[in-house]
Design a protein around this motif. Structure first.
Motif, PDB file in Angstrom:
ATOM      1  N   MET A 145       0.585  -1.217   0.106  1.00  0.00           N
ATOM      2  CA  MET A 145      -0.122   0.102  -0.129  1.00  0.00           C
ATOM      3  C   MET A 145       0.817   1.150  -0.004  1.00  0.00           C
ATOM      4  O   MET A 145       0.684   2.059  -0.894  1.00  0.00           O
ATOM      5  CB  MET A 145      -0.858   0.052   0.995  1.00  0.00           C
ATOM      6  N   ALA A 146       1.752   1.401   0.931  1.00  0.00           N
ATOM      7  CA  ALA A 146       2.903   2.362   0.722  1.00  0.00           C
ATOM      8  C   ALA A 146       3.426   2.582  -0.317  1.00  0.00           C
ATOM      9  O   ALA A 146       3.684   3.839  -0.990  1.00  0.00           O
ATOM     10  CB  ALA A 146       3.889   2.033   2.085  1.00  0.00           C
ATOM     11  N   TYR A 147       3.548   1.504  -1.246  1.00  0.00           N
ATOM     12  CA  TYR A 147       4.120   1.703  -2.618  1.00  0.00           C
ATOM     13  C   TYR A 147       3.208   2.496  -3.589  1.00  0.00           C
ATOM     14  O   TYR A 147       3.634   3.528  -4.250  1.00  0.00           O
ATOM     15  CB  TYR A 147       4.335   0.236  -3.190  1.00  0.00           C
ATOM     16  N   PHE A 148       1.919   2.214  -3.291  1.00  0.00           N
ATOM     17  CA  PHE A 148       1.182   3.017  -4.076  1.00  0.00           C
ATOM     18  C   PHE A 148       0.906   4.342  -3.667  1.00  0.00           C
ATOM     19  O   PHE A 148       0.631   5.507  -4.581  1.00  0.00           O
ATOM     20  CB  PHE A 148      -0.326   2.162  -4.259  1.00  0.00           C
ATOM     21  N   VAL A 149       0.887   4.637  -2.497  1.00  0.00           N
ATOM     22  CA  VAL A 149       0.899   6.026  -1.965  1.00  0.00           C
ATOM     23  C   VAL A 149       2.209   6.841  -2.628  1.00  0.00           C
ATOM     24  O   VAL A 149       1.948   7.944  -2.748  1.00  0.00           O
ATOM     25  CB  VAL A 149       0.953   6.107  -0.327  1.00  0.00           C
ATOM     26  N   THR A 150       3.399   6.104  -2.495  1.00  0.00           N
ATOM     27  CA  THR A 150       4.601   6.621  -2.945  1.00  0.00           C
ATOM     28  C   THR A 150       4.326   7.124  -4.480  1.00  0.00           C
ATOM     29  O   THR A 150       4.533   8.202  -5.046  1.00  0.00           O
ATOM     30  CB  THR A 150       5.781   5.934  -2.582  1.00  0.00           C
ATOM     31  N   VAL A 151       3.894   6.189  -5.232  1.00  0.00           N
ATOM     32  CA  VAL A 151       3.676   6.351  -6.862  1.00  0.00           C
ATOM     33  C   VAL A 151       2.675   7.507  -7.143  1.00  0.00           C
ATOM     34  O   VAL A 151       2.735   8.109  -7.790  1.00  0.00           O
ATOM     35  CB  VAL A 151       3.384   5.040  -7.591  1.00  0.00           C
TER      36      VAL A 151
END
Ligand SMILES: Nc1ncnc2c1ncn2[C@@H]1O[C@H](COP(=O)(O)OP(=O)(O)OP(=O)(O)O)[C@@H](O)[C@H]1O
Ligand SMILES: [Mg+2]
Lengths: 335, 261
Positions: free
Chosen positions: A1-7
């Motif tokens: 999830m953190a990945y998508f927030v970053t992207v």
């Protein structure tokens, strides 16, 4: 999830940057290779406004000008103004001659000069090392945990993107935007009908620089650091390909193109190296696949995904003098 | 007692423009009176269009003075010349292709400083009312020149004749002190030619002065009291069409008559 927030966060900021490139390139039709310098000016500008006075020590070796310790929002405004002012100066020189190739070369030279000064002189904005040490903006008030804060900043960037989009749409349809598009479509005819080509182009150019700096300021406040290696002239070309794939002069198209070219393609191709055991083939395959994706898209849709939209008048013949006609924008049929 | 001398609206002296060896305009001199509809004729390549380029500031003259409305305007930038009240149409229509027909018309209405970034916001009531008034004027011009059904089309989709109409409608909307019309009726069907003729008359009625470049001498004769004949970059003769027909120089150079010497 953190990945998508970053992207998502970086994607929103990148889309803002693409909207800025689209002003001079899509609306006014001039190639601005100095754009990345305005992004950097916005990033550095926000940081030197937000940070306290520089005290180069062993732990924070960075030295920089200003250090006004301003709050986040005023710094954002200040950084945007820095970018606009810098673009005004560069544009005043570059736009004197109206030839497109001339503008491209002058802006590129100006940006190279500026960035080399910023990276060589370490008293201005930390030289090669750049600046770091910013604390998460507004979190001294919000007091969010790392996850909560990342969601907050994503939301902030999305709101900023929406704001930039709405502001630019309004300008696009205004008499200013109309004059600018006329200059792009036929500058001699626009001049013959009273348009000051230099002034219109310069104002558009400064607006683009301001939007770039605004995006840069958001970027710096996300990364909490900025250095000369963070951005270079190649980034402008990538932003321009995002604009081109999405559709020049169509803000919605520009956002779509930005997401495809600068978020989805890099993120998806990033996975390819993981599929192969050969560590050298992987990354270059990713670049080749991403770049050919752009080429293929432009081959089949040279005008971009969404064409420039037409300003349409909805008044009826009968109501010619009765009511004020309203102007809206309609999607140009693509075929 | 001093003679009541009405100063000319336009006074052209020694105007010159050479393109390499081509003397496009070569010592051209004439003057135009306020409220006059004056014809400008001459063979192909005589320099008529070049004179219009020079007067409107899109091309800088090599030499000469142009006094318009009491001020010298030669060498000034085109947008300032337009602002001082001189508008021109183009022999080859120069529409703004990716703007709608209505937007093309709106550009022709002098912006009065309302085309700034600031005016896009805050929308002061005055500028919004100005924009609405401009739009209504543009729409009624569209109706007058049969462009109303096409108002939302891209200008590049217009036919050649429709582009000429758009070209003329823009001048009509600009309401200039001096209108320079470069063959406004070329390529337009006879019905619409009458329309443009009416447009020219209403420009005059509205107080404009008009210079009309036209190869159809019938039109020139019926519209213009005074006609300038240009040959090889300079003025060969000035007078009424009837006088010019008697002029052997003009006959040889343009009217194609074999003058009996
Ligand atoms: N930009 C230019 N570069 C070179 N030569 C030019 C240019 N513009 C005009 N000329 C030349 O100047 C001369 C006058 O041209 P101009 O267009 O003024 O003629 P004109 O009287 O308007 O003719 P027509 O009746 O055919 O429209 C021509 O010989 C033309 O070739
Ligand atoms: Mg001509």
């Amino acid at each position: 999830m953190a990945y998508f927030v970053t992207v998502g966060t970086i994607g929103a900021i990148t889309a803002i940057l693409c909207l800025g490139v689209n002003i001079s390139w899509g609306w006014a039709g001039q190639i601005d290779l100095a754009y990345y310098a305005y992004v950097a000016i916005g990033a550095y500008g926000a940081m030197v406004l937000e940070l306290p006075k520089a005290h180069p020590t062993a732990t924070t070796p960075s030295s920089y000008v200003l250090g006004l310790h301003w709050p986040f929002l005023p710094s954002l405004v200040g950084a945007t103004a820095f970018g606009g002012a810098a673009a005004l100066i560069v544009g005043a020189i570059a736009l004197r001659r109206l030839r497109g190739d001339y503008i491209a070369i002058i802006t590129a030279c100006a940006a190279l000069m500026l960035t080399s000064v910023l990276s060589q002189d370490d008293r201005l904005v930390g030289g090669y090392i750049g600046i770091y040490g910013l604390t998460q903006p507004l979190n001294s008030v919000l007091k969010l945990g790392p996850t909560g804060y990342s969601y907050f900043y994503l939301g902030l960037c999305l709101v900023a993107l929406l704001l930039v989009y709405l502001v630019l749409e309004r300008i696009y349809r205004s008499p200013f935007g109309r004059s600018l598009r006329a200059v792009r479509e036929n500058d001699l005819a626009a001049a013959a009908f009273g348009r000051n080509l230099y002034s219109l182009r310069l104002r558009a150019y400064a607006l683009g620089g301001a939007v770039g700096a605004f995006g840069g300021a958001l970027f710096a406040n996300y990364l909490l650091a900025w250095s000369p290696t963070a951005w270079n002239i190649l980034e402008v070309v990538l932003l321009m390909s995002g604009v081109m794939v999405g559709g020049r002069a169509n803000s919605r198209g520009v956002i779509i193109g930005s997401v495809i070219v600068l978020s989805i393609i890099p993120e998806v191709t990033r996975l390819f190296p993981l599929l192969t055991s050969n560590s050298t083939i992987g990354p270059s395959a990713a670049v080749i696949i991403g770049a050919s994706g752009i080429i293929v898209m432009l081959r089949f849709r040279p005008g971009g995904i969404l064409k420039e939209r037409k300003v349409v008048d909805h008044s009826q013949t009968a109501s010619l003098n009765a009511t004020s006609p309203t102007l809206t924008v309609a999607e140009r049929s693509n075929g | 007692m001093a003679e009541a001398q009405v100063p000319a609206l336009l006074e052209v002296r020694g105007l010159r423009k050479h393109y390499g060896g081509v003397k496009a305009v070569d010592g051209c001199e004439f003057s135009v009176l306020r409220g006059e509809l004056i014809g400008l004729i001459g063979p192909n390549g005589a320099g008529k269009s070049t004179v219009i380029e020079l007067l409107s500031g899109l091309v800088k003259p090599d030499a000469g003075t142009v006094t318009f409305d009491g001020r010298e305007i030669q060498g000034r930038p085109p947008h300032k010349i337009f602002a001082s009240g001189l508008a021109r149409c183009f022999q080859l229509a120069k529409e703004w292709p990716l703007l709608s027909v209505l937007e093309n018309l709106l550009i022709a209405i002098p912006p009065d400083g309302s085309d700034t970034i600031r005016h896009a916001f805050g929308s002061p009531r005055r500028s919004r009312a100005a924009e609405r008034a401009a739009r209504e004027r543009a729409l009624s011009a569209a109706e007058q020149y049969r462009l109303y059904p096409l108002r939302n089309e891209y200008a590049y989709t217009l036919s050649g004749g429709q582009k000429r109409l758009l070209e003329f409608a823009r001048i009509a909307l600009a309401q200039p002190k001096l209108a320079l019309l470069d063959e406004p009726m070329a390529g337009v069907n006879p019905v619409l030619q009458t329309q443009i003729e009416g447009g020219i008359r209403s420009l005059l009625a509205g107080g404009s002065t008009v210079i009309l470049v036209e190869h159809n001498l019938g039109f020139v004769e019926s519209l213009c009291d005074r006609v300038i004949v240009m040959v090889a970059g300079r003025v060969a003769a000035v007078g009424s069409m009837a006088e010019l027909r008697e002029n052997t120089v003009v006959q040889d150079a343009y009217l194609g008559g074999t003058s009996v010497a």
